[in-house]
Structures are given as structure tokens and as C-alpha cells.
Design an enzyme around this catalytic site. Structure first.
Site, PDB file in Angstrom:
ATOM      1  CE  LYS A   1      36.538 112.057 -42.750  1.00  0.00           C
ATOM      2  NZ  LYS A   1      36.332 113.441 -42.578  1.00  0.00           N
ATOM      3  CG  ASP A   2      38.174 115.227 -38.413  1.00  0.00           C
ATOM      4  OD1 ASP A   2      38.408 115.984 -39.353  1.00  0.00           O
ATOM      5  OD2 ASP A   2      37.079 114.642 -38.273  1.00  0.00           O
TER       6      ASP A   2
ATOM      7  N   GLY B   1      28.720 108.450 -38.646  1.00  0.00           N
ATOM      8  CA  GLY B   1      29.990 108.650 -37.939  1.00  0.00           C
ATOM      9  C   GLY B   1      29.773 109.490 -36.688  1.00  0.00           C
ATOM     10  CG  HIS B   2      28.571 113.564 -36.974  1.00  0.00           C
ATOM     11  ND1 HIS B   2      28.208 113.719 -38.290  1.00  0.00           N
ATOM     12  CD2 HIS B   2      29.593 114.429 -36.766  1.00  0.00           C
ATOM     13  CE1 HIS B   2      28.972 114.646 -38.856  1.00  0.00           C
ATOM     14  NE2 HIS B   2      29.834 115.090 -37.955  1.00  0.00           N
TER      15      HIS B   2
ATOM     16  NE  ARG C   1      34.755 120.546 -45.809  1.00  0.00           N
ATOM     17  CZ  ARG C   1      35.244 120.781 -44.592  1.00  0.00           C
ATOM     18  NH1 ARG C   1      35.651 119.788 -43.827  1.00  0.00           N
ATOM     19  NH2 ARG C   1      35.319 122.031 -44.133  1.00  0.00           N
TER      20      ARG C   1
ATOM     21  CB  SER D   1      33.232 113.303 -44.777  1.00  0.00           C
ATOM     22  OG  SER D   1      33.387 114.707 -44.863  1.00  0.00           O
TER      23      SER D   1
ATOM     24  N   GLY E   1      27.518 119.713 -37.446  1.00  0.00           N
ATOM     25  CA  GLY E   1      26.202 119.424 -38.000  1.00  0.00           C
ATOM     26  C   GLY E   1      26.258 118.637 -39.294  1.00  0.00           C
TER      27      GLY E   1
ATOM     28  CD  GLN F   1      36.507 124.267 -37.270  1.00  0.00           C
ATOM     29  OE1 GLN F   1      36.272 124.435 -36.076  1.00  0.00           O
ATOM     30  NE2 GLN F   1      36.439 123.067 -37.827  1.00  0.00           N
TER      31      GLN F   1
HETATM   32  P1  AMP Z   1      32.603 117.472 -37.952  1.00  0.00           P
HETATM   33  O1  AMP Z   1      31.131 117.666 -37.833  1.00  0.00           O
HETATM   34  O2  AMP Z   1      33.043 117.006 -39.295  1.00  0.00           O
HETATM   35  O3  AMP Z   1      33.389 118.639 -37.414  1.00  0.00           O
HETATM   36  O4  AMP Z   1      32.957 116.257 -36.997  1.00  0.00           O
HETATM   37  C1  AMP Z   1      32.572 116.256 -35.652  1.00  0.00           C
HETATM   38  C2  AMP Z   1      33.174 115.055 -34.967  1.00  0.00           C
HETATM   39  O5  AMP Z   1      32.731 113.875 -35.638  1.00  0.00           O
HETATM   40  C3  AMP Z   1      34.701 115.034 -35.032  1.00  0.00           C
HETATM   41  O6  AMP Z   1      35.220 114.542 -33.799  1.00  0.00           O
HETATM   42  C4  AMP Z   1      34.969 114.077 -36.158  1.00  0.00           C
HETATM   43  O7  AMP Z   1      36.216 113.430 -36.066  1.00  0.00           O
HETATM   44  C5  AMP Z   1      33.836 113.096 -35.981  1.00  0.00           C
HETATM   45  N1  AMP Z   1      33.578 112.371 -37.227  1.00  0.00           N
HETATM   46  C6  AMP Z   1      33.269 112.905 -38.440  1.00  0.00           C
HETATM   47  N2  AMP Z   1      33.180 111.927 -39.366  1.00  0.00           N
HETATM   48  C7  AMP Z   1      33.452 110.759 -38.733  1.00  0.00           C
HETATM   49  C8  AMP Z   1      33.542 109.393 -39.140  1.00  0.00           C
HETATM   50  N3  AMP Z   1      33.341 109.029 -40.398  1.00  0.00           N
HETATM   51  N4  AMP Z   1      33.851 108.474 -38.198  1.00  0.00           N
HETATM   52  C9  AMP Z   1      34.086 108.841 -36.910  1.00  0.00           C
HETATM   53  N5  AMP Z   1      34.011 110.096 -36.466  1.00  0.00           N
HETATM   54  C10 AMP Z   1      33.705 111.050 -37.357  1.00  0.00           C
END
Ligand code: AMP
Length: 282
Positions: A149-150, A36-37, A187, A185, A31, A61
Site C-alpha cells: 500500500k505504501d 490490511g494490517h 484515513r 487505509s 494503529g 513523519q
Molecule cells: P500505517 O498504520 O498506515 O502506518 O501502516 C502500517 C503498515 O501497514 C505499513 O507497512 C502499510 O503499508 C501497511 N498497510 C496499510 N494499509 C494497507 C493495505 N490496505 N494493504 C496492505 N498493507 C497495508
């Protein structure tokens, strides 16, 4: 767009969609969604009939002193973003519907989870692998999209799917950066203006290293690691790690490495950020 809040309803819905011959795609997230999402939704949308986005801040996690309690949330904005990028289902369960109080089964990847983030976050990837397996079972996804990103997480999920014969095709989508090149991000929201300025040192130095590694080959990796480390420290960040690894094995770079991952994690104030570049060699 339908919002589903329980594991049981998600799986029941998914099984009936599958029985009707629909192909389900999943984008797992925690969320507080950003561009990026959104890019992951855009990659997944043409690959499936039914696009599901999970929004779940997965407690297993997070380590005991990490940011689980203050992880940013904005469910209404998340739903708007999902709807405008073609999601059919938002799966936003509470932790209670995902984990039984006496939950005691884990999915553990034992090699790729050890270096990089695994060193300072020893239970992190166990939590990720377990929740992603559960999300695959609950959504019956045939395709799932993760972000570069991850990078370590994506590698672990690909390995897990291969090792456990999970019938989901994994797509890894490119890392999306903000206008100032900082990796998007959730964060980033924690950063003060000064910290945000300092955080540019990670992306700036990694992108410079990407050019050097592209031209100079994998042999240039050790020198670039030191440059990235110095750039972060000079900007006032505290390095957690900067490492160049073979992107297929997450062990040391060799002359035969097909892909090199240069990954960094650093603290800016109380916020830990990660970023990486990956260079492929023919
Ligand atoms: P998260 O919500 O941070 O757990 O991320 C969920 C998904 O979004 C994961 O597969 C991340 O790698 C991807 N993600 C987060 N930030 C980015 C970004 N800046 N570019 C591409 N994918 C992203």
C-alpha cells in the site's frame, strides 16, 4: 499477549528473547488497524517465534499542517485484532519514550525519498526511516513486514536496510482492498459517503491501468497516467500526483524497466489518499 509501553522495556525484553534463541518478527503500524494490517501479521506469523506489532503514531513523519492530532486511534480494537492474528507483543510507546527532548539524529535516504510523496511531504520519509530504525533496534527484529500500500515507503526501507547493513529481512506484502476496491487505509475513516464514492475513481482507474500495462507493456505508461489523472479529477478529487516510475529506481520508466509502479495521491475533501499498482515484466 503482552503490552509494552516503554522503549526501555521493549529493548530489554527483546534482548532476553534473542539471548534465548527466539526469532522476533515485527509489523510496524500507526494503529487504527484494519484487514490490511491484519494481512501483514498473517504474513509475519509463520516467519518468526515472537510476533511483535508496534502501534505508534510517529510525530516526526507528519508535517506541520498534517493530521497528527486527529489521526484516528482505537487501542482496544487494535489489541483485539493483534491477539486474534497471533501477536505476542504489542509495543505501544508514548512519543516521550521514543524521542528524547533533544533528539537530533536522523536516518535520511536521499534518492527514493525525493519523488512522489516526498515532493509534497518533504520530511515524511526522514521521520519514517528514523522511527523504523529505532523500532528495529528496540524490538531486535530479524524479520519485518511492510505493505505494498505504501510502495515508496517499502522501497525506502529495503534500500535503507541494504545501505546500512541492518540485519533485518524485509518482506513486502500485497495491498489489501475493500469490497469496493478502495485501498484499506486508517484515513478512509475521514471520508464522507460522497467522498468515499468519489475515492473509488483512484482504485478503479489504477486497476484498469494495471490490465493495460500488463498487456501493453511499459510503453503504455504515459497514456495510463493521463487516464488515471482524468478519472480522479472527473470524480471531483484533487490530484497531488499520478506518476509511472521504474519501481526499482523511482526514476523514469525505460524500455529496460523490470517493474513499473503507477502511483497516485489525491485529495477527496480534506483527506489525502494514496494507492498504486505495480506491474512486473519478465
Ligand atoms: P500505517 O498504520 O498506515 O502506518 O501502516 C502500517 C503498515 O501497514 C505499513 O507497512 C502499510 O503499508 C501497511 N498497510 C496499510 N494499509 C494497507 C493495505 N490496505 N494493504 C496492505 N498493507 C497495508
Amino acid at each position: 499477549m503482552r503490552i509494552i509501553n516503554t522503549a526501555e522495556e521493549m529493548q530489554r525484553t527483546a534482548l532476553s528473547l534473542r539471548a534465548a534463541g527466539r526469532k522476533i518478527g515485527l509489523v510496524p503500524t500507526m494503529g487504527f488497524l484494519h484487514a490490511g494490517h491484519a494481512s501483514l501479521l498473517d504474513v509475519c506469523r509463520p516467519e518468526c517465534d515472537v510476533l511483535a506489532v508496534s502501534i505508534f503514531v510517529n510525530p516526526t513523519q507528519f508535517g506541520p499542517n498534517e493530521d497528527l492530532d486527529k489521526y484516528p486511534r482505537d487501542f482496544d480494537h487494535d489489541c483485539e485484532l493483534c491477539e486474534s492474528h497471533g501477536a505476542d507483543i504489542v509495543f505501544a510507546p508514548t512519543p516521550e519514550t521514543i524521542y528524547a527532548p533533544d533528539h537530533s539524529t536522523w536516518v535520511v535516504e536521499e534518492v527514493l525519498s525525493k519523488p512522489l510523496c516526498g515532493r509534497t511531504r518533504p520530511i515524511h520519509f526522514r521521520g519514517v526511516a528514523t522511527v523504523v530504525t529505532k523500532l528495529f533496534n528496540l524490538t531486535q527484529a530479524q524479520v519485518a513486514v511492510f505493505g505494498r500500500k505504501d510502495a515508496q515507503q517499502a522501497l525506502i526501507i529495503e534500500r535503507m536496510v541494504r545501505d546500512l547493513n541492518i540485519p533485518v529481512r524485509i518482506i513486502v506484502a500485497p495491498l489489501v482492498r475493500d469490497e469496493d476496491k478502495v485501498a484499506l487505509s486508517s484515513r478512509n475513516r475521514y471520508l464522507s459517503a460522497g467522498e468515499r464514492g468519489a475515492a473509488r475513481s483512484i482504485s478503479r482507474s489504477l486497476l484498469a491501468a494495471e490490465q493495460t500495462l500488463t498487456v501493453g507493456g511499459a510503453a503504455a505508461a504515459a497514456g495510463e497516467v493521463e487516464k488515471v489523472r482524468a478519472a480522479i479529477t472527473d470524480a471531483g478529487g484533487t490530484v497531488d500526483y499520478v506518476e509511472a516510475l521504474d519501481a526499482d529506481t523511482l526514476s523514469g520508466v525505460t524500455a529496460g524497466s523490470r517493474r513499473v509502479l503507477l502511483a497516485a495521491a489525491a485529495w477527496f475533501g480534506a483527506t489525502r489518499l494514496i494507492d498504486n499498482i505495480m506491474v512486473e515484466y519478465k
